[in-house]
Design an enzyme around this catalytic site. Sequence first.
Site, PDB file in Angstrom:
ATOM      1  CE  LYS A  65       6.736   6.887   3.447  1.00 49.79           C
ATOM      2  NZ  LYS A  65       6.441   5.465   3.659  1.00 49.79           N
ATOM      3  CD  GLN A 104       5.851   1.604   3.219  1.00 47.93           C
ATOM      4  OE1 GLN A 104       6.924   2.339   3.772  1.00 47.93           O
ATOM      5  NE2 GLN A 104       4.847   1.616   3.007  1.00 47.93           N
ATOM      6  CG  ASP A 139       5.264   5.058  10.400  1.00 45.16           C
ATOM      7  OD1 ASP A 139       4.842   6.029   9.756  1.00 45.16           O
ATOM      8  OD2 ASP A 139       5.960   4.080   9.854  1.00 45.16           O
TER       9      ASP A 139
HETATM   10  N1  GUN Z   1       1.777   1.790   4.577  1.00 43.39           N
HETATM   11  C1  GUN Z   1       1.046   2.392   4.289  1.00 43.39           C
HETATM   12  N2  GUN Z   1       1.001   3.559   4.769  1.00 43.39           N
HETATM   13  C2  GUN Z   1       1.824   3.637   5.721  1.00 43.39           C
HETATM   14  C3  GUN Z   1       2.387   4.454   6.889  1.00 43.39           C
HETATM   15  O1  GUN Z   1       1.911   5.421   7.058  1.00 43.39           O
HETATM   16  N3  GUN Z   1       3.616   3.942   7.527  1.00 43.39           N
HETATM   17  C4  GUN Z   1       3.996   2.802   7.234  1.00 43.39           C
HETATM   18  N4  GUN Z   1       5.131   2.521   7.848  1.00 43.39           N
HETATM   19  N5  GUN Z   1       3.561   1.976   6.300  1.00 43.39           N
HETATM   20  C5  GUN Z   1       2.420   2.386   5.691  1.00 43.39           C
END
Ligand code: GUN
Length: 324
Positions: free
Chosen positions: A58, A102, A125
Amino acid sequence: MQARIDTRRLDGRRVAQEVKREVRERIDGLERLGGLVPGLAAVLVGDDPASRTYLSSKTKTCRELDIHSELLQLPAETTNRQLLAEIGRLNRDDSIDGILVQLPLPEGIDTHTVLSSVHPAKDVDGFHPLNVGRLTLGQPALAPCTPLGIVELLKRESIVLEGKHAVIVGRSNIVGKPLAQMLLQENCTVTICHSRTRQLSEVCRRADLLVAAIGRPAMLTRDFIKPGVVVVDVGVNRLEDEEQVRRLFGEGSTRLESFQRRGSTLVGDVHPRDPWGVAAAVTPVPGGVGPLTIAMLMSNTLRACWLRRGQSGRKSPPSEARTS
Ligand code: GUN
């Protein structure tokens, strides 16, 4: 015996590049308009290696697109109170447009409270209850990146959704449930299956669009696959057992060779060989849905930036933010 079909490979890497190029062009436009630089903050609690890998890609993508990025790393012993205080600080920071916490969070952290503490306007998200509710109501909302990416991929690959029977295996808040809402918006008929669904393979064989989002390596085998179905594989499972790789990919396969060099390989929730020659189209793992998730996170960050900071005094917003 059914004749073999020439199954299409849905190339997520190519489509993600396309989406990122468009986001980059809009960001360049924002900079020319008034020096706006979108900002994304990621919060990592603890030291889960898979989470760390996601976050570093990211960060790299932010750099490519000129998005300001911050990574806040907190120890696994962080308390709810401390985490909420950090999120409060990011909520108040005007240079931050998107906040990503996360998942999974360590045990002892109240995930619902934490996700609800992210300001809905910075919730890139799409996990805040307000955004979940808006998505369900069919109102403009910041929405979860993986299901957004799936719909984007299918549309850009000219897969018709209207009237199709979509069967989603997996009812998570991150993929299964929001994807069901998005596919309803696209006029699909939607069935959600889960661990208690009876006769799962039969239900899956009724699908025109089959989405696997369960986190079980190669669980959907040929018995689940109707000729002509479009298969979307959301699973990313790391294999470290050579016998399993041999069984799934076959003796002499390039995947087995790469496993022998690296010591691990990835497989989806769909058997890596079974849909080929039967399904109309398949998303590969890796290189299918995965790259779109990050591309849509960038798109959501740009959108959050425009909605929060870019509108005042401007006459025409970038196209993808206009309806929101
Ligand atoms: N963990 C696995 N997929 C995701 C996601 O799309 N967003 C976040 N914040 N954590 C994750």
